[in-house]
Motif scaffolding. Sequence first.
Motif, PDB file in Angstrom:
ATOM      1  N   UNK A 181       1.806  26.332  35.163  1.00  0.00           N
ATOM      2  CA  UNK A 181       1.249  24.997  34.934  1.00  0.00           C
ATOM      3  C   UNK A 181       0.246  24.640  36.029  1.00  0.00           C
ATOM      4  N   UNK A 182       0.559  24.995  37.273  1.00  0.00           N
ATOM      5  CA  UNK A 182      -0.388  24.766  38.370  1.00  0.00           C
ATOM      6  C   UNK A 182      -1.664  25.575  38.137  1.00  0.00           C
ATOM      7  N   UNK A 183      -1.516  26.813  37.704  1.00  0.00           N
ATOM      8  CA  UNK A 183      -2.686  27.654  37.424  1.00  0.00           C
ATOM      9  C   UNK A 183      -3.519  27.072  36.288  1.00  0.00           C
ATOM     10  N   UNK A 184      -2.868  26.483  35.302  1.00  0.00           N
ATOM     11  CA  UNK A 184      -3.600  25.852  34.195  1.00  0.00           C
ATOM     12  C   UNK A 184      -4.445  24.690  34.711  1.00  0.00           C
ATOM     13  N   UNK A 185      -3.867  23.878  35.589  1.00  0.00           N
ATOM     14  CA  UNK A 185      -4.625  22.757  36.145  1.00  0.00           C
ATOM     15  C   UNK A 185      -5.826  23.264  36.941  1.00  0.00           C
ATOM     16  N   UNK A 186      -5.624  24.334  37.708  1.00  0.00           N
ATOM     17  CA  UNK A 186      -6.739  24.916  38.468  1.00  0.00           C
ATOM     18  C   UNK A 186      -7.815  25.479  37.536  1.00  0.00           C
ATOM     19  N   UNK A 187      -7.406  25.988  36.380  1.00  0.00           N
ATOM     20  CA  UNK A 187      -8.351  26.537  35.411  1.00  0.00           C
ATOM     21  C   UNK A 187      -9.194  25.439  34.778  1.00  0.00           C
ATOM     22  N   UNK A 188      -8.561  24.333  34.407  1.00  0.00           N
ATOM     23  CA  UNK A 188      -9.296  23.278  33.693  1.00  0.00           C
ATOM     24  C   UNK A 188     -10.145  22.426  34.627  1.00  0.00           C
ATOM     25  N   UNK A 189      -9.799  22.384  35.911  1.00  0.00           N
ATOM     26  CA  UNK A 189     -10.570  21.567  36.852  1.00  0.00           C
ATOM     27  C   UNK A 189     -10.561  22.224  38.234  1.00  0.00           C
ATOM     28  N   UNK A 190     -11.228  23.371  38.389  1.00  0.00           N
ATOM     29  CA  UNK A 190     -11.153  24.105  39.661  1.00  0.00           C
ATOM     30  C   UNK A 190     -11.683  23.333  40.864  1.00  0.00           C
ATOM     31  N   UNK A 191     -12.593  22.422  40.650  1.00  0.00           N
ATOM     32  CA  UNK A 191     -13.151  21.670  41.773  1.00  0.00           C
ATOM     33  C   UNK A 191     -12.178  20.605  42.304  1.00  0.00           C
ATOM     34  N   UNK A 192     -11.185  20.235  41.505  1.00  0.00           N
ATOM     35  CA  UNK A 192     -10.277  19.151  41.883  1.00  0.00           C
ATOM     36  C   UNK A 192      -8.993  19.608  42.558  1.00  0.00           C
ATOM     37  N   UNK A 193      -8.648  20.894  42.419  1.00  0.00           N
ATOM     38  CA  UNK A 193      -7.358  21.360  42.922  1.00  0.00           C
ATOM     39  C   UNK A 193      -7.543  22.497  43.913  1.00  0.00           C
ATOM     40  N   UNK A 194      -6.673  22.564  44.930  1.00  0.00           N
ATOM     41  CA  UNK A 194      -6.780  23.662  45.901  1.00  0.00           C
ATOM     42  C   UNK A 194      -6.505  25.004  45.222  1.00  0.00           C
ATOM     43  N   UNK A 195      -7.123  26.051  45.735  1.00  0.00           N
ATOM     44  CA  UNK A 195      -6.958  27.385  45.151  1.00  0.00           C
ATOM     45  C   UNK A 195      -5.521  27.893  45.280  1.00  0.00           C
ATOM     46  N   UNK A 196      -4.800  27.435  46.294  1.00  0.00           N
ATOM     47  CA  UNK A 196      -3.403  27.808  46.433  1.00  0.00           C
ATOM     48  C   UNK A 196      -2.643  26.638  47.046  1.00  0.00           C
ATOM     49  N   UNK A 197      -1.351  26.779  47.119  1.00  0.00           N
ATOM     50  CA  UNK A 197      -0.529  25.688  47.635  1.00  0.00           C
ATOM     51  C   UNK A 197      -0.185  24.693  46.543  1.00  0.00           C
ATOM     52  N   UNK A 198       0.549  23.673  46.905  1.00  0.00           N
ATOM     53  CA  UNK A 198       1.021  22.716  45.902  1.00  0.00           C
ATOM     54  C   UNK A 198      -0.093  21.823  45.360  1.00  0.00           C
ATOM     55  N   UNK A 199       0.055  21.463  44.116  1.00  0.00           N
ATOM     56  CA  UNK A 199      -0.812  20.444  43.510  1.00  0.00           C
ATOM     57  C   UNK A 199      -0.027  19.146  43.588  1.00  0.00           C
ATOM     58  N   UNK A 200      -0.453  18.284  44.473  1.00  0.00           N
ATOM     59  CA  UNK A 200       0.269  17.045  44.744  1.00  0.00           C
ATOM     60  C   UNK A 200      -0.142  15.943  43.770  1.00  0.00           C
ATOM     61  N   UNK A 201      -1.406  15.805  43.536  1.00  0.00           N
ATOM     62  CA  UNK A 201      -1.921  14.766  42.649  1.00  0.00           C
ATOM     63  C   UNK A 201      -2.624  15.415  41.473  1.00  0.00           C
ATOM     64  N   UNK A 202      -2.132  15.131  40.274  1.00  0.00           N
ATOM     65  CA  UNK A 202      -2.780  15.621  39.050  1.00  0.00           C
ATOM     66  C   UNK A 202      -3.433  14.430  38.356  1.00  0.00           C
ATOM     67  N   UNK A 203      -4.344  14.729  37.463  1.00  0.00           N
ATOM     68  CA  UNK A 203      -5.072  13.692  36.742  1.00  0.00           C
ATOM     69  C   UNK A 203      -4.749  13.781  35.259  1.00  0.00           C
ATOM     70  N   UNK A 204      -4.658  12.601  34.625  1.00  0.00           N
ATOM     71  CA  UNK A 204      -4.321  12.510  33.203  1.00  0.00           C
ATOM     72  C   UNK A 204      -5.220  13.410  32.360  1.00  0.00           C
ATOM     73  N   UNK A 205      -6.518  13.337  32.594  1.00  0.00           N
ATOM     74  CA  UNK A 205      -7.463  14.133  31.797  1.00  0.00           C
ATOM     75  C   UNK A 205      -7.165  15.622  31.927  1.00  0.00           C
ATOM     76  N   UNK A 206      -6.698  16.049  33.097  1.00  0.00           N
ATOM     77  CA  UNK A 206      -6.408  17.460  33.307  1.00  0.00           C
ATOM     78  C   UNK A 206      -5.104  17.872  32.638  1.00  0.00           C
ATOM     79  N   UNK A 207      -4.131  16.976  32.589  1.00  0.00           N
ATOM     80  CA  UNK A 207      -2.911  17.278  31.845  1.00  0.00           C
ATOM     81  C   UNK A 207      -3.227  17.446  30.363  1.00  0.00           C
ATOM     82  N   UNK A 208      -4.086  16.579  29.833  1.00  0.00           N
ATOM     83  CA  UNK A 208      -4.475  16.709  28.425  1.00  0.00           C
ATOM     84  C   UNK A 208      -5.240  18.008  28.197  1.00  0.00           C
ATOM     85  N   UNK A 209      -6.117  18.364  29.125  1.00  0.00           N
ATOM     86  CA  UNK A 209      -6.850  19.628  29.011  1.00  0.00           C
ATOM     87  C   UNK A 209      -5.881  20.809  29.100  1.00  0.00           C
TER      88      UNK A 209
END
Length: 148
Positions: free
Chosen positions: A34-62
């Motif tokens: 799931x973290x990798x999916x978020x990085x795929x849909x919005x690579x500029x918004x999430x760190x390449x590794x480590x925890x994803x602390x804050x996700x965005x609604x639009x990215x969950x839908x993507x």
Amino acid sequence: MRGHLSLLEENQGETPWCGPAALALATGRGYAEACAMLRTVAPAWYPADGPIVTAYWRDLLAGLDLAGIAHGPVALPAKRQSLIRFARGDLAAGWYLLRITDHFLLLRSYGFGLATLYDNRHTGVLVGRATHGLRHVTHAVRLTDALG
């Protein structure tokens, strides 16, 4: 359906963050995926590794789109509703991905005002005051693919 304890184990005993956890539960994928999916849909918004602390609604839908999980919008009233009021309202039976104030979760409505929630700390618990019930629903989609 997997729950928060599975996600906890997948995250090496650390409580997972709610955005990736909700996406993992909704898609049936692992927490890391799931973290990798978020990085795929919005690579500029999430760190390449480590925890994803804050996700965005639009990215969950993507992420749902990427996983092939069909979803449709849920009309929310102009005046914000608490999760309890939302769940006890005229809500059709089924699965919903929600953002409530500052948290993401899955809600399973059984109709007739009965609903349970699934998130990074709860699995199948009744919606109530102690289980995020007083937070306000800000975003909602109905998942049209059965989760089980």
